[in-house]
Design a protein around this motif. Structure first.
Motif, PDB file in Angstrom:
ATOM      1  N   VAL A 260       1.362  -3.588  -1.500  1.00 37.93           N
ATOM      2  CA  VAL A 260       0.014  -3.943  -1.062  1.00 37.93           C
ATOM      3  C   VAL A 260      -0.238  -5.397  -1.451  1.00 37.93           C
TER       4      VAL A 260
ATOM      5  N   GLU B 175      -8.626   5.010   0.228  1.00 42.01           N
ATOM      6  CA  GLU B 175      -7.646   3.951   0.436  1.00 42.01           C
ATOM      7  C   GLU B 175      -6.240   4.404   0.057  1.00 42.01           C
TER       8      GLU B 175
ATOM      9  N   TRP C 200      -4.856  -5.774   1.825  1.00 42.04           N
ATOM     10  CA  TRP C 200      -6.128  -5.265   1.291  1.00 42.04           C
ATOM     11  C   TRP C 200      -7.011  -6.451   0.952  1.00 42.04           C
TER      12      TRP C 200
ATOM     13  N   GLY D  12     -11.965  -9.681   3.832  1.00 42.64           N
ATOM     14  CA  GLY D  12     -11.795  -8.518   4.684  1.00 42.64           C
ATOM     15  C   GLY D  12     -11.756  -8.890   6.146  1.00 42.64           C
TER      16      GLY D  12
ATOM     17  N   LEU E  38      -2.999   4.562   2.524  1.00 45.47           N
ATOM     18  CA  LEU E  38      -1.742   3.890   2.199  1.00 45.47           C
ATOM     19  C   LEU E  38      -0.576   4.878   2.189  1.00 45.47           C
TER      20      LEU E  38
ATOM     21  N   THR F 144      -9.368  -8.222  -7.820  1.00 43.56           N
ATOM     22  CA  THR F 144      -8.374  -7.204  -7.455  1.00 43.56           C
ATOM     23  C   THR F 144      -7.940  -6.300  -8.600  1.00 43.56           C
TER      24      THR F 144
ATOM     25  N   GLN G  13     -12.250  -3.787   3.340  1.00 45.16           N
ATOM     26  CA  GLN G  13     -13.304  -3.122   2.573  1.00 45.16           C
ATOM     27  C   GLN G  13     -14.582  -3.956   2.621  1.00 45.16           C
TER      28      GLN G  13
ATOM     29  N   MET H   8      -2.871  -8.422  -1.788  1.00 47.05           N
ATOM     30  CA  MET H   8      -4.312  -8.429  -2.022  1.00 47.05           C
ATOM     31  C   MET H   8      -4.803  -9.843  -2.334  1.00 47.05           C
TER      32      MET H   8
ATOM     33  N   ILE I  80      -6.315  -2.745   5.108  1.00 49.42           N
ATOM     34  CA  ILE I  80      -7.565  -2.211   4.572  1.00 49.42           C
ATOM     35  C   ILE I  80      -8.578  -3.348   4.501  1.00 49.42           C
TER      36      ILE I  80
END
Length: 323
Positions: A41, A299, A118, A124, A303, A55, A143, A43, A141
């Protein structure tokens, strides 16, 4: 070539190590959490928010579930390189995402076909645009994303006083002109009360420090941004790109969000070919606060389904077939 440079003494409790990767003419700093299931992932924080407050809360739980994580700072933010600081052109931030994805794909424990993105708030919106135009990723993702559009602008304007809005516009214009003359950036706070010159004065934007840094562990986080960058975001509309996102996309919105109003994000999700929309109660930062466990469950389920190919998500699981 993208490279990694672990920093001396930067490994924390055996869970993560600080690495750096090239982006443009400098390097981005990142935390690398080596996982066990082959998926990763990638981020990043919201606009001008460093990786640690942005994060850590989610990254640790993803890592505990077996995922590798690469959580990075944009150029000009946190421990990443880049000058001037806190001047954040969208084009460069999107390039940082692409560099981070390439770096993650080269990590020894990561299957390049099982990388997810993410991000929340302004970032986002970034992950939607990156997925729409750039490298293939297995899942995305977004958010409480700010996807732009008139509703977001009207919400921001509706929680600011006209004189302060004029002063903010003037400061942004002066900063843009100053940039052409080589002057230092004119900074504005990320959040403020209505009537103050700040990027946002919505009712829930003040929840940010309590949600992201409740214990005050990140005093180095300068909650400021260059006025020119904040002004430009009024015209940024990544939600228009969702119809071109071919990866599974999870859009998580909060019904009382006034910083990133849910309406545009809901509409954007409906245009995406493979989108899942989850609506929750609460304000912009609810997924970090009272709705954290619910958001995390949603989430992690997403995933596991799209990176591991089944609901359980144990190590060694096979990847899901491409959409």
């Amino acid at each position: 070539m993208t490279s990694t440079h672990p920093q001396a003494g930067a490994r924390e409790s055996g869970e993560r190590e600080e690495v750096r990767f090239a982006s443009g003419d400098t390097e981005c700093a990142a935390w690398h959490y080596p996982g066990t299931n082959g998926a990763c992932v990638v981020m990043a924080g919201g606009f001008a928010v460093p990786k640690e407050p942005a994060t850590d809360l989610f990254a640790k739980r993803f890592h505990d579930a077996g995922f590798s994580v690469l959580a990075f700072d944009y150029r000009g933010v946190g421990k990443s390189g880049g000058q001037p600081r806190l001047v954040l052109p969208v084009k460069k931030q999107l390039a940082d995402w692409e560099a981070a994805i390439a770096f993650a794909a080269a990590l020894p424990e990561v299957d390049p076909a099982r990388i997810a993105l993410w991000a929340f708030s302004m970032s986002g919106g970034h992950v939607i645009r990156v997925a729409a135009r750039g490298p293939r990723v297995a899942a995305v993702i977004a958010q409480t994303p700010n996807v732009g559009g008139p509703a977001a602008v009207l919400s921001a304007a509706g929680h600011q006083k006209p004189l302060a809005m004029l002063r903010f516009t003037g400061r942004g214009t002066a900063d843009a002109v100053g940039a052409l003359l080589g002057r230092r950036p004119l900074l504005v706070p990320l959040a403020g009360e209505p009537g103050t010159v700040a990027m946002l004065t919505t009712p829930d934007v003040g929840d940010g420090p309590r949600a992201l840094d409740p214990d005050g562990r990140h005093p180095e986080w300068r909650q400021m941004v260059a006025a020119r960058s904040a002004l430009r975001l009024l015209f940024y509309r990544p939600g228009r790109d969702t119809s071109r996102v071919r990866s599974p996309l999870l859009v998580l919105t909060c019904d009382e969000d006034r910083t990133a109003p849910p309406g545009p994000a809901v509409d954007a999700a409906r245009r995406a070919p493979y989108a899942e929309l989850v609506r929750m109660p609460g304000r912009h930062y609810a997924p970090f606060m009272e709705m954290h466990e619910q958001a995390l469950d949603v989430e992690l389920s997403f995933l596991r389904r799209h990176l591991l190919g089944h609901a359980g998500g144990g190590p060694g699981a096979a990847p899901a077939p491409p959409a």
